[in-house]
Design a protein around this motif. Sequence first.
Motif, short mmCIF file in Angstrom:
data_model
loop_
_atom_site.label_atom_id
_atom_site.label_comp_id
_atom_site.label_asym_id
_atom_site.label_seq_id
_atom_site.Cartn_x
_atom_site.Cartn_y
_atom_site.Cartn_z
N LYS A 278 5.64 10.56 -37.43
CA LYS A 278 4.96 11.82 -37.12
C LYS A 278 4.42 11.86 -35.70
O LYS A 278 4.54 12.89 -35.01
N SER A 279 3.86 10.71 -35.23
CA SER A 279 3.12 10.78 -33.97
C SER A 279 3.50 9.74 -32.91
O SER A 279 3.20 9.94 -31.73
N LEU A 280 4.11 8.63 -33.30
CA LEU A 280 4.26 7.52 -32.37
C LEU A 280 5.68 7.27 -31.89
O LEU A 280 5.86 6.60 -30.85
N SER A 281 6.66 7.75 -32.60
CA SER A 281 8.05 7.40 -32.28
C SER A 281 8.45 7.85 -30.88
O SER A 281 9.21 7.15 -30.18
N GLU A 282 7.97 8.98 -30.43
CA GLU A 282 8.38 9.49 -29.12
C GLU A 282 7.78 8.66 -27.98
O GLU A 282 8.27 8.71 -26.86
N LYS A 283 6.73 7.89 -28.27
CA LYS A 283 6.10 7.05 -27.25
C LYS A 283 6.19 5.58 -27.62
O LYS A 283 5.33 4.77 -27.25
N ALA A 284 7.22 5.22 -28.35
CA ALA A 284 7.34 3.85 -28.87
C ALA A 284 7.38 2.81 -27.76
O ALA A 284 6.85 1.71 -27.91
N ASP A 285 7.98 3.14 -26.61
CA ASP A 285 8.07 2.17 -25.52
C ASP A 285 6.72 1.91 -24.86
O ASP A 285 6.56 0.93 -24.13
N GLN A 286 5.74 2.79 -25.11
CA GLN A 286 4.40 2.61 -24.55
C GLN A 286 3.43 2.00 -25.56
O GLN A 286 2.29 1.65 -25.23
N ARG B 249 -5.93 -2.33 -40.61
CA ARG B 249 -6.89 -3.06 -41.43
C ARG B 249 -8.09 -2.21 -41.84
O ARG B 249 -8.91 -2.64 -42.65
N TYR B 250 -8.16 -1.00 -41.32
CA TYR B 250 -9.26 -0.11 -41.64
C TYR B 250 -8.95 0.69 -42.90
O TYR B 250 -7.81 1.07 -43.16
N THR B 251 -9.99 0.97 -43.67
CA THR B 251 -9.81 1.69 -44.94
C THR B 251 -9.47 3.15 -44.72
O THR B 251 -8.59 3.72 -45.38
N ASN B 252 -10.13 3.80 -43.75
CA ASN B 252 -9.97 5.24 -43.57
C ASN B 252 -9.38 5.62 -42.22
O ASN B 252 -9.64 6.71 -41.70
N GLY B 253 -8.59 4.74 -41.63
CA GLY B 253 -8.00 5.11 -40.36
C GLY B 253 -7.19 3.97 -39.77
O GLY B 253 -7.00 2.92 -40.40
N VAL B 254 -6.71 4.18 -38.56
CA VAL B 254 -5.93 3.16 -37.85
C VAL B 254 -6.40 3.12 -36.41
O VAL B 254 -7.00 4.06 -35.89
N ALA B 255 -6.11 1.99 -35.76
CA ALA B 255 -6.44 1.85 -34.33
C ALA B 255 -5.13 1.61 -33.58
O ALA B 255 -4.36 0.71 -33.94
N VAL B 256 -4.88 2.41 -32.58
CA VAL B 256 -3.64 2.34 -31.82
C VAL B 256 -3.95 1.86 -30.40
O VAL B 256 -4.86 2.40 -29.74
N ALA B 257 -3.21 0.86 -29.94
CA ALA B 257 -3.39 0.34 -28.59
C ALA B 257 -2.11 0.60 -27.80
O ALA B 257 -0.99 0.42 -28.32
N TRP B 258 -2.29 1.01 -26.53
CA TRP B 258 -1.15 1.35 -25.68
C TRP B 258 -1.02 0.33 -24.55
O TRP B 258 -2.01 -0.28 -24.13
N LYS B 259 0.19 0.22 -24.07
CA LYS B 259 0.42 -0.68 -22.95
C LYS B 259 -0.22 -0.09 -21.69
O LYS B 259 -0.25 1.13 -21.50
N ARG B 260 -0.69 -0.96 -20.84
CA ARG B 260 -1.25 -0.50 -19.60
C ARG B 260 -0.17 -0.03 -18.64
O ARG B 260 0.89 -0.63 -18.54
N ALA B 261 -0.45 1.05 -17.96
CA ALA B 261 0.53 1.59 -17.00
C ALA B 261 0.74 0.59 -15.88
O ALA B 261 -0.20 0.02 -15.34
N GLY B 262 2.00 0.46 -15.51
CA GLY B 262 2.32 -0.44 -14.40
C GLY B 262 2.47 -1.85 -14.84
O GLY B 262 2.72 -2.72 -14.04
#
Length: 261
Positions: free
Chosen positions: A233-241, A248-261
Amino acid sequence: MKWIAVGRKQKMAKGASRTVARKPVVLDFRPVLKALFLFVGCPLIILGGIRLIGFSYDAVNVPVENVVVNGRLTYVDEKVVRGIVGVHAASGFLGVKLKEIKRNIENVPGVYRATVSRVWPADLILNIEEEIAVAIWNKHELVSDNGNLFSDTGAVDHSDLPELYGSKNKQKYVMVQYQIFSQIIRSSGLKVKQLEFSKTGAWRAKISNNIEVKLGKEPIVDKMQRFVALYEKSLSEKADQLLSVDLRYTNGVAVAWKRAG
């Protein structure tokens, strides 16, 4: 055989006019001879037969001359197989116990299945089918699709195989979860590259594009399904980033992105 003893003349009573002969006594030695045959003759005949059989068996139970192995041994230590066959081959071509050789060879790490047969006049034929490596276990061993471990001899490049990690004797459990995870994310075009089961019972996976998925503890299948829904739904288009997704959270998720450069 019969023996006949003729009787003597009887003493005549006064006034008698003829002699009366005793009835011949017949001695039947057949029971004695039968008993003698049973107790003496039969054992001699049996003993002679055993010696004859033993002589004939020794004459045909020749030493094993050739052992033909069908199947390329990539993961199996050939020296171990030779040792097993050598011990049993000492019994000779007819004395060798094929079922025991088969059982012992199939207990060698890396062997999936084995068959053993005799070929006249003095050869043994071994057909050895090796396990198929589907993953690397704790960096140093290989694991088959049924969870059996065997050594990596370095004869084959396994750099494309997924890496599984876990405690001792947990490889079958981890393999099952790997297969489940792989099936869940396959519809999204993703593959499991690493799967780790920690001593605390927590799961962590690394998938395509080196995305880390932190699953934590149960229910891990539900969490993986949540990840697939979020990814499509939300992440596939930015998979390379994408660097990691923490479920591990009950009511949500935490998403971390690669640093630019």
